[in-house]
Scaffold this motif. Structure first.
Motif: not given
Length: 327
Positions: A287-293
């Protein structure tokens, strides 16, 4: 659920059950779809976890618009195919370890992530649990001095299982090394990096299935002694020894909730209780990586997965571990 990440699961065995329970503990995660080749199993999973959609084929899940991230929980031999298909459909992928059977497969999976601009990560969940994260930070900060010794094992008795089971069937990539030996190899790589030299020995069943492997990694200033077996049980603690201190990771070390630090003749205990089984942390990392694209995690990157499978390939080459489908 507002602003939640929609997940789908392909393959509904034991690990998928554990993962789904932990997914429910992550506040911004929503399990939207599950897929099995058995509609009965898919419907049972749907009912147990209150999932909106259940499918009896994997392609249908990949076509589900509410699914943003696919967790691949299939046998090793199917990771490559279905990770690629998911990424080609524009889905982000968290794929169970090992990401692929060999480095060539993992390389293509990484390429697919970059080509399709979707996130891809191998589900090396131990990397993200608090106790392992804390030890890694401490060692990187030099608090144990120079690391000179590492020992890790992973063993459980499985020879009484059905020979056609995922663990023992060579047609499914069965054996100890890829299933559980990957954990000790991962720990040595995480702490010490790529070794200068590898020695390894393996034992096999008449079926050709590798059931026990012992490995030594040689570094300029350190040795790592690694072991995996399906023919016995082990304590499953791990030791990381440095010139200024020694970490002992409590059993079972790959999912430990604490460790001991031995230094200056004293032993100090550190406790890091997990949320759920411990899959919550890799889910939160996705989720963190997705939020940071991001297309990959800085904690367990594409290169990390390539290095890890490269080490496993070398061990297989040394010991003669081959699978029937490899020709």
């Amino acid at each position: 659920m507002a602003n939640s990440v929609g997940w789908g699961i392909i393959g509904l065995g034991n690990i998928a059950q554990k993962f789904a329970k932990d997914l429910a503990l992550v506040h911004d995660a929503a399990l939207m779809g599950v897929a099995s080749r058995s509609l009965v199993k898919a419907k049972a999973f749907k009912e147990e976890f209150k999932v909106p959609y259940a499918f009896d084929n994997y392609e249908a899940l990949l076509d589900c618009e509410e699914v943003e991230v696919v967790y691949i929980a299939l046998p090793h031999t199917e990771h490559y195919e279905w990770s690629l298909k998911a990424m080609e459909k524009g889905k982000h992928v968290l794929c169970e370890k090992p990401a692929g059977i060999n480095k060539a497969e993992v390389r293509q999976m990484v390429d697919a992530s970059r080509k399709n601009k979707v996130f891809f990560m191998e589900a090396l969940w131990s990397r993200f649990i608090p106790s392992i994260q804390e030890i890694k930070k401490s060692i990187d900060a030099g608090e144990a001095g120079e690391i000179v010794y590492l020992h890790a094992d992973f063993a459980f008795f499985a020879l009484d299982r059905n020979p056609d089971s995922r663990v023992l069937n060579p047609e499914l990539g069965g054996g100890s090394l890829l299933d559980i030996g990957i954990y000790p190899v991962f720990l040595a790589y995480l702490i010490l990096g790529m070794p200068d030299r590898i020695e390894a020995h393996a034992k096999f069943l008449e079926s050709g299935t590798e059931v026990q492997t012992a490995v030594t990694f040689y570094y300029p200033g350190a040795h790592a002694l690694l072991f995996s077996s399906l023919g016995t049980n082990s304590l499953m603690s791990a030791t990381i020894g440095g010139t200024d201190g020694t970490f002992v990771i409590h059993p079972r070390w790959h999912e430990a909730e604490g460790f001991s630090l031995l230094s200056d003749g004293k032993q100090e205990e550190f406790e890091f209780p997990k949320v759920g089984k411990g899959y919550t942390y890799e889910i939160e990392e996705v989720h963190r990586c997705l939020s940071e694209e991001r297309l990959e995690s800085p904690l367990w990157s594409h290169q990390h997965s390539l290095d890890l499978i490269g080490l496993l390939d070398q061990i297989r080459e040394i010991t003669g571990i081959r699978f029937p489908f490899e020709g």
